[in-house]
Design a protein around this motif. Structure first.
Motif, PDB file in Angstrom:
ATOM      1  N   LEU A 100       0.828  -1.203   0.000  1.00  0.00           N
ATOM      2  CA  LEU A 100       0.000   0.000   0.000  1.00  0.00           C
ATOM      3  C   LEU A 100       0.866   1.258   0.000  1.00  0.00           C
ATOM      4  O   LEU A 100       1.904   1.301   0.655  1.00  0.00           O
ATOM      5  CB  LEU A 100      -0.916   0.039   1.230  1.00  0.00           C
ATOM      6  CG  LEU A 100      -1.946  -1.079   1.360  1.00  0.00           C
ATOM      7  CD1 LEU A 100      -2.768  -0.888   2.629  1.00  0.00           C
ATOM      8  CD2 LEU A 100      -2.842  -1.158   0.153  1.00  0.00           C
ATOM      9  N   GLU A 104      -2.947   5.198   0.592  1.00  0.00           N
ATOM     10  CA  GLU A 104      -3.796   4.030   0.828  1.00  0.00           C
ATOM     11  C   GLU A 104      -3.746   3.612   2.304  1.00  0.00           C
ATOM     12  O   GLU A 104      -4.771   3.228   2.870  1.00  0.00           O
ATOM     13  CB  GLU A 104      -3.362   2.876  -0.080  1.00  0.00           C
ATOM     14  CG  GLU A 104      -3.653   3.140  -1.543  1.00  0.00           C
ATOM     15  CD  GLU A 104      -2.941   2.187  -2.485  1.00  0.00           C
ATOM     16  OE1 GLU A 104      -3.404   2.052  -3.627  1.00  0.00           O
ATOM     17  OE2 GLU A 104      -1.915   1.581  -2.091  1.00  0.00           O
ATOM     18  N   ASN A 107      -5.880   6.122   4.254  1.00  0.00           N
ATOM     19  CA  ASN A 107      -7.309   5.835   4.069  1.00  0.00           C
ATOM     20  C   ASN A 107      -7.736   4.595   4.843  1.00  0.00           C
ATOM     21  O   ASN A 107      -8.825   4.552   5.411  1.00  0.00           O
ATOM     22  CB  ASN A 107      -7.645   5.685   2.586  1.00  0.00           C
ATOM     23  CG  ASN A 107      -7.575   6.997   1.842  1.00  0.00           C
ATOM     24  OD1 ASN A 107      -7.687   8.074   2.435  1.00  0.00           O
ATOM     25  ND2 ASN A 107      -7.353   6.926   0.537  1.00  0.00           N
TER      26      ASN A 107
END
Length: 126
Positions: A100, A104, A107
């Protein structure tokens, strides 16, 4: 000759051509080394620039390619989840960890925080 056969076949079994199986399987625990590296990681020995693509330095197309390549390497990594957990714990601001990107991971943490808040407020799904 019989002695050689028994040495090669291992412990006696009902079928002498098969070797005996161990009584138990011991799983090895993987822990990060003192330098933060995870033993057995797919990225071991790979140039770290691949995991820190900078579009301003190498261009947007090359950065996108590097990101895809790094994520492909992470996808088959046996310690991917540990790497990701480590990066989340450190709140790593840049780079690709556990497959990631920094955005990402941010989030993912935001969604997790909102879900925990909703459940603790009694708004969880049943």
């Amino acid at each position: 000759m019989a002695e050689l056969h028994s040495l090669l076949s291992g412990p006696a079994t009902r079928t002498p051509h098969l070797t005996g199986r161990p009584a138990a399987t011991v799983l090895a625990e993987v822990r990060p080394g003192g330098d933060g590296d995870l033993r057995g990681a797919a990225c071991a020995g790979v140039d770290t620039d691949l995991f820190y693509p900078d579009p301003e330095e190498i261009g947007p197309e090359a950065a996108e390619w590097a990101e895809r390549r790094a994520k492909m390497m992470c996808a088959g990594c046996p310690v991917r989840t540990m790497c990701l957990a480590d990066a989340l714990k450190r709140k790593e601001p840049t780079g690709i960890f556990g497959g990631l990107t920094a955005r990402e991971r941010y989030n993912l943490q935001r969604r997790g925080t909102r879900s925990r808040a909703r459940v603790s407020a009694g708004g969880g799904r049943s």
